[in-house]
Design a protein around this motif. Structure first.
Motif, short mmCIF file in Angstrom:
data_model
loop_
_atom_site.label_atom_id
_atom_site.label_comp_id
_atom_site.label_asym_id
_atom_site.label_seq_id
_atom_site.Cartn_x
_atom_site.Cartn_y
_atom_site.Cartn_z
N GLU A 40 69.39 28.17 1.33
CA GLU A 40 69.35 29.58 1.67
C GLU A 40 69.76 29.98 3.41
O GLU A 40 70.32 30.83 3.43
CB GLU A 40 67.73 30.14 1.54
CG GLU A 40 67.60 30.27 0.00
CD GLU A 40 67.26 28.69 -0.32
OE1 GLU A 40 66.97 27.64 0.54
OE2 GLU A 40 67.33 28.47 -1.70
N GLU A 41 69.23 28.88 4.20
CA GLU A 41 69.37 29.01 5.67
C GLU A 41 71.10 29.03 5.66
O GLU A 41 71.45 29.94 6.61
CB GLU A 41 68.91 28.05 6.26
CG GLU A 41 69.07 28.18 7.92
CD GLU A 41 68.25 27.11 8.49
OE1 GLU A 41 68.04 27.43 9.66
OE2 GLU A 41 68.23 26.01 8.13
N ILE A 42 71.75 27.95 5.02
CA ILE A 42 73.27 27.56 5.19
C ILE A 42 74.03 29.15 4.67
O ILE A 42 74.97 29.52 5.51
CB ILE A 42 73.69 26.45 4.56
CG1 ILE A 42 73.13 25.01 5.22
CG2 ILE A 42 75.23 26.61 4.33
CD1 ILE A 42 73.76 24.76 6.46
N ALA A 43 73.58 29.46 3.92
CA ALA A 43 74.22 30.56 3.33
C ALA A 43 74.04 32.07 3.97
O ALA A 43 75.07 32.68 4.02
CB ALA A 43 73.87 31.28 1.94
N GLN A 44 73.16 32.03 5.11
CA GLN A 44 73.12 33.20 5.87
C GLN A 44 73.71 33.11 7.23
O GLN A 44 73.71 33.98 8.01
CB GLN A 44 71.50 33.35 6.21
CG GLN A 44 70.74 33.85 4.70
CD GLN A 44 71.21 35.08 4.21
OE1 GLN A 44 71.52 36.27 4.99
NE2 GLN A 44 71.51 34.93 2.96
N LEU A 45 74.20 31.68 7.62
CA LEU A 45 74.71 31.53 8.72
C LEU A 45 76.20 32.18 8.99
O LEU A 45 76.93 32.27 7.99
CB LEU A 45 74.98 30.13 8.94
CG LEU A 45 73.67 29.08 9.27
CD1 LEU A 45 73.85 27.61 9.07
CD2 LEU A 45 72.86 29.75 10.52
N PRO A 46 76.44 32.71 9.99
CA PRO A 46 77.81 32.98 10.29
C PRO A 46 78.87 32.10 10.19
O PRO A 46 78.65 30.84 10.53
CB PRO A 46 78.00 33.77 11.70
CG PRO A 46 76.75 33.30 12.51
CD PRO A 46 75.83 32.64 11.28
N TYR A 47 80.06 32.19 9.63
CA TYR A 47 81.08 31.24 9.32
C TYR A 47 82.12 31.48 9.93
O TYR A 47 82.95 32.54 9.71
CB TYR A 47 81.40 31.05 7.66
CG TYR A 47 82.10 29.85 7.41
CD1 TYR A 47 81.41 28.86 6.64
CD2 TYR A 47 83.40 29.42 7.62
CE1 TYR A 47 82.00 27.67 6.33
CE2 TYR A 47 84.08 28.41 7.66
CZ TYR A 47 83.35 27.30 6.78
OH TYR A 47 84.13 26.19 6.39
N GLU A 48 82.32 30.95 11.05
CA GLU A 48 83.61 31.05 11.96
C GLU A 48 84.81 30.39 11.78
O GLU A 48 84.61 29.12 11.70
CB GLU A 48 83.17 30.99 13.41
CG GLU A 48 84.25 31.59 14.51
CD GLU A 48 83.78 31.38 16.00
OE1 GLU A 48 84.21 32.03 16.90
OE2 GLU A 48 82.40 30.51 16.10
N LEU A 49 85.95 30.97 11.68
CA LEU A 49 87.23 30.14 11.65
C LEU A 49 87.84 30.18 12.99
O LEU A 49 88.01 31.49 13.53
CB LEU A 49 88.21 30.60 10.57
CG LEU A 49 87.52 30.64 9.13
CD1 LEU A 49 88.64 31.55 8.24
CD2 LEU A 49 87.45 29.26 8.66
N VAL A 50 88.19 29.02 13.67
CA VAL A 50 88.90 29.14 14.84
C VAL A 50 90.11 28.36 14.97
O VAL A 50 90.29 27.19 14.06
CB VAL A 50 87.74 28.41 15.98
CG1 VAL A 50 86.89 29.40 16.32
CG2 VAL A 50 87.58 27.14 15.69
N LEU A 51 90.96 28.70 15.96
CA LEU A 51 92.10 27.77 16.09
C LEU A 51 92.06 27.09 17.19
O LEU A 51 91.68 27.48 18.33
CB LEU A 51 93.46 28.79 16.13
CG LEU A 51 93.47 29.71 14.94
CD1 LEU A 51 94.75 30.75 15.29
CD2 LEU A 51 93.80 29.09 13.67
N SER A 52 92.75 25.73 17.37
CA SER A 52 92.37 24.90 18.43
C SER A 52 93.32 25.43 19.68
O SER A 52 94.24 26.28 19.19
CB SER A 52 92.93 23.31 18.09
OG SER A 52 94.20 23.36 17.76
N GLU A 53 93.26 25.14 20.71
CA GLU A 53 94.29 25.25 21.64
C GLU A 53 95.78 24.88 21.39
O GLU A 53 96.41 25.71 21.78
CB GLU A 53 93.76 24.69 23.18
CG GLU A 53 92.53 25.50 23.78
CD GLU A 53 92.96 26.98 24.08
OE1 GLU A 53 93.90 27.21 24.57
OE2 GLU A 53 91.87 27.80 23.67
N ALA A 54 95.65 24.00 20.74
CA ALA A 54 97.33 23.52 20.46
C ALA A 54 97.77 24.40 19.64
O ALA A 54 98.88 24.52 19.63
CB ALA A 54 97.01 21.85 19.79
#
Length: 152
Positions: free
Chosen positions: A133-147
């Protein structure tokens, strides 16, 4: 003529890492997760072909104390652009969309009834106290590395 090849998820990919019951919480004073981050990086290859590029994705839990706990590594995908240079044909938004298609189907393919249980198991094996339940409520962010940003 050989059959056309296409990308698909492999639901058993994390079967060993996520099999069995969810381990119990290890410590009651452990920091709680505040976000999930998937980070995309370039996969360097010896190939000089400009029509495709491979990317690696690592997934982390960000904890309230600022630490990052690795959940999954070794996820990879390749994007190709037939008849053109993939570098010129690919935008950051398209790359993030492809990345989302790699990390999120993996979750739901493992157990459609409880798609977050695999991340809970992985987190608890790394001594992070959490539940589905806690995991499902967390924001899920996709990030690109500096490379990747520099490559784009």
């Amino acid at each position: 003529m050989p059959p056309a090849k296409r990308w698909s998820t492999h639901p058993r990919r994390y079967a060993l890492a996520t099999a069995g019951p969810i381990p119990p919480d290890r410590r009651s004073d452990a920091p709680h997760p505040v976000a999930i981050t998937a980070e995309c990086d370039l996969v360097r290859s010896a190939s000089t072909s400009a029509d495709c590029q491979s990317f690696a994705v690592r997934e982390f839990l960000l904890l309230e104390d600022g630490n990052r706990v690795p959940l999954r590594e070794g996820l990879e995908f390749t994007i190709g652009a037939p008849c053109s240079d993939v570098h010129e044909a690919l935008s950051a938004d398209e790359l993030l969309r492809a990345m989302r298609g790699v990390v999120l189907p993996e979750l739901s393919a493992i157990d459609p009834e409880h798609p977050w249980d695999c991340l809970v198991r992985l987190a608890r094996r790394r001594r992070v106290q959490t539940c589905a339940e806690e995991i499902a409520q967390l924001p899920y962010e996709l990030v690109l590395s500096e490379a990747v940003k520099n490559w784009l």
